[in-house]
Design a protein around this motif. Structure first.
Motif, PDB file in Angstrom:
ATOM      1  N   UNK A  24       0.841  -1.204   0.000  1.00  0.00           N
ATOM      2  CA  UNK A  24       0.000   0.000   0.000  1.00  0.00           C
ATOM      3  C   UNK A  24       0.870   1.245   0.000  1.00  0.00           C
ATOM      4  N   UNK A  25       0.572   2.162  -0.913  1.00  0.00           N
ATOM      5  CA  UNK A  25       1.249   3.444  -0.977  1.00  0.00           C
ATOM      6  C   UNK A  25       0.288   4.571  -0.633  1.00  0.00           C
ATOM      7  N   UNK A  26       0.647   5.318   0.401  1.00  0.00           N
ATOM      8  CA  UNK A  26      -0.126   6.506   0.799  1.00  0.00           C
ATOM      9  C   UNK A  26       0.504   7.712   0.105  1.00  0.00           C
ATOM     10  N   UNK A  27      -0.102   8.127  -1.005  1.00  0.00           N
ATOM     11  CA  UNK A  27       0.436   9.226  -1.810  1.00  0.00           C
ATOM     12  C   UNK A  27      -0.278  10.521  -1.432  1.00  0.00           C
ATOM     13  N   UNK A 253       2.601  -1.172   4.387  1.00  0.00           N
ATOM     14  CA  UNK A 253       2.013   0.152   4.178  1.00  0.00           C
ATOM     15  C   UNK A 253       3.061   1.217   4.473  1.00  0.00           C
ATOM     16  N   UNK A 254       3.275   2.104   3.511  1.00  0.00           N
ATOM     17  CA  UNK A 254       4.260   3.169   3.649  1.00  0.00           C
ATOM     18  C   UNK A 254       3.760   4.418   2.934  1.00  0.00           C
ATOM     19  N   UNK A 255       4.419   5.536   3.193  1.00  0.00           N
ATOM     20  CA  UNK A 255       4.212   6.703   2.344  1.00  0.00           C
ATOM     21  C   UNK A 255       4.610   6.335   0.921  1.00  0.00           C
ATOM     22  N   UNK A 256       3.791   6.697  -0.049  1.00  0.00           N
ATOM     23  CA  UNK A 256       4.101   6.365  -1.430  1.00  0.00           C
ATOM     24  C   UNK A 256       5.339   7.070  -1.944  1.00  0.00           C
ATOM     25  N   UNK A 257       5.632   8.242  -1.379  1.00  0.00           N
ATOM     26  CA  UNK A 257       6.783   9.019  -1.841  1.00  0.00           C
ATOM     27  C   UNK A 257       8.113   8.327  -1.525  1.00  0.00           C
ATOM     28  N   UNK A 258       8.060   7.289  -0.696  1.00  0.00           N
ATOM     29  CA  UNK A 258       9.252   6.491  -0.422  1.00  0.00           C
ATOM     30  C   UNK A 258       9.863   5.968  -1.712  1.00  0.00           C
ATOM     31  N   UNK A 259       9.016   5.566  -2.665  1.00  0.00           N
ATOM     32  CA  UNK A 259       9.464   4.885  -3.871  1.00  0.00           C
ATOM     33  C   UNK A 259       9.953   5.879  -4.920  1.00  0.00           C
TER      34      UNK A 259
END
Length: 491
Positions: A24-27, A253-259
């Motif tokens: 899961x990406x939280x963008x 689940x992480x912040x999407x901006x990680x990627x």
């Protein structure tokens, strides 16, 4: 370029049982626009880009969209970010939305979740504000994706029972929480049901804490997608379930901006993990609603309430302050009190004066976003909520100004303003700027001066680093045209 293990794609290291991986990406990006100009000021720290939205789009949103990573991710895209992308990079936004459409076509369910509109910490919001935040988030989702949302991401996964119940009342069937938000030990490899009021319930997925934390904060964890799939993922499976052939879900689940932004090249890691690494080592990529349809929750859980994923003190990080951040955090309580009092005074004015033209001012506020953004004709809005006095154009104009004041009043509670360690940062400054925009609109519509009390209360919020107060920061905001604000009293 990341070093990758050369794998034989024909080899499948099949695991006993059914192993599923959900990423899961939280963008999300907070609104950075000057609320009087709707323009993002130049941000030198983002050089060579004009601002951080442009920088993060180049490093994260564009490469992940072009690589097709959104097709396999479970994700939420914040409404304020989506609105900016729509104007600045519509091709990126369209590719993200198309990923959800393709997922619906393939599985009958989407992989996008909605988000409460302003990234507000909902347990700290009034009941009315919870309703508006959720209604606006769902309205934005419906407009962009062309379907009703069934899942909603909560800012900071901050939750109380009323928030979950409002979600359920609006048709939301699932959300995501941290495992420590459960009141008793849980098995994060399966979903749980939470009982709500009047027979309602909602499904919650708990993310895998070791892997979510490792992916977010340990550089080495995501240095090689094949090693991650071969070593890190199997370690999180339960042997008893594997032997029994029972399904298990690993939710990261992480912040999407990680990627790609927080972690350079991690968009490449993500692509390899999705397309090669995870499948070869026996993990099926699966999104949350699809998994919930395959394996509905069979157990119930009670939650620690209120709670969030990034505060060990419930939700104190965004309220009175706590030692989750360094330094003296008492400024948070003072800033929140000033904003709460401003909202209380604004709400009283809104209800009194908007009711002259609106049959139900609060229902009209919940329905305001589509007409504000031009998705619904203003005539349709007035037909639903207006009284017979609609012919009074002066009153109609002022009613719309009051609705717009409520809009920016909601923006002033953006959670980022309370997340970090000090008052003298861009995030609290932006929340104060949004509050000033609401003050301006109340002044234009009614001649009501909400500024003097707000400034007085802001003096109690003080930076422990620079000793600036919230009132100082208010006065440092960009100047606006004469007449848009009440006269500023002397210090």
């Amino acid at each position: 370029m990341l070093e990758q293990i050369q794998s034989d794609d024909s080899t499948n290291h099949t695991l006993p049982g059914q192993a599923y991986l959900c990423l899961h990406g939280h963008f999300y990006q907070p609104p950075r626009e000057n609320p009087f100009t709707n323009q993002i000021p130049k941000e030198p720290a983002a050089t060579p880009f004009a601002n951080f939205n442009e920088k993060i789009t180049s490093e994260c949103y564009t490469p992940n969209a072009e690589a097709g990573n959104f097709d396999a991710l479970n994700f939420d895209l914040g409404p304020t970010l989506a609105a900016w992308l729509e104007q600045a990079h519509p091709e990126v936004l369209n590719r993200i939305i198309e990923a959800d459409h393709q997922h619906v076509a393939r599985y009958g369910v989407g992989n996008a979740m909605a988000q409460a509109y302003n990234h507000t910490i909902l347990p700290l919001a009034t009941t009315r504000d919870k309703l508006t935040q959720i209604a606006w988030g769902l309205s934005d989702f419906r407009h962009r994706y062309g379907r009703e949302a069934t899942g909603m991401w909560l800012a900071e996964t901050a939750v109380d029972l009323e928030t979950l119940d409002v979600l359920a009342q609006h048709g939301i069937t699932y959300t995501v929480l941290a495992p420590w938000q459960a009141a008793s030990p849980i098995d994060p490899s399966e979903p749980y049901r939470v009982r709500l009021f009047n027979g309602r319930s909602i499904t919650v997925f708990f993310y895998n804490a070791p892997l979510s934390g490792g992916v977010s904060f340990d550089w080495n964890t995501t240095s090689n997608a094949d090693l991650f799939a071969a070593n890190y993922l199997p370690d999180q499976l339960q042997e008893s379930k594997r032997e029994a052939g029972e399904p298990q879900l690993i939710l990261i689940a992480t912040d999407g901006e990680l990627y790609g932004h927080h972690r350079p090249w991690r968009d490449k890691f993500l692509s390899h993990l999705i397309n090669i690494g995870a499948p070869i080592y026996g993990f099926e990529i699966c999104t949350l609603e699809r998994y919930m349809q395959l394996y509905p929750a069979t157990r119930e859980v009670e939650l620690r309430l209120p709670s969030a994923w990034s505060c060990n003190h419930g939700i104190a990080r965004w309220d009175g302050g706590c030692d989750c951040t360094e330094g003296d955090s008492s400024w948070k309580g003072a800033l929140r009190l000033a904003l709460n009092n401003l909202a209380r005074r604004g709400d009283l004015l809104f209800e009194e004066y908007a009711s002259k033209l609106l049959t139900d001012p609060w229902a009209a506020r919940d329905a305001y976003l589509p007409v504000r953004n031009g998705w619904e004709p203003v005539e349709s809005f007035w037909a639903r909520f207006g009284k017979e006095q609609l012919a009074d154009e002066f009153l109609a104009q002022h009613t719309l100004q009051l609705l717009e004041a409520q809009y920016y009043q909601q923006y002033s509670f953006t959670s980022c303003g309370f997340f970090f360690e000090d008052l003298d940062r861009i995030e609290p400054r932006n929340d104060i700027a949004f509050a000033r925009r609401a003050i301006s609109l109340y002044w234009q519509a009614l001649g009501a001066d909400l500024q003097v009390d707000f400034l007085r209360e802001l003096r109690s919020a003080k930076s422990w680093r620079t000793l600036l107060t919230g009132a100082d920061m208010y006065r440092q905001l960009p100047t606006v045209a004469a007449g848009l604000l009440p006269p500023v009293a002397e210090k």
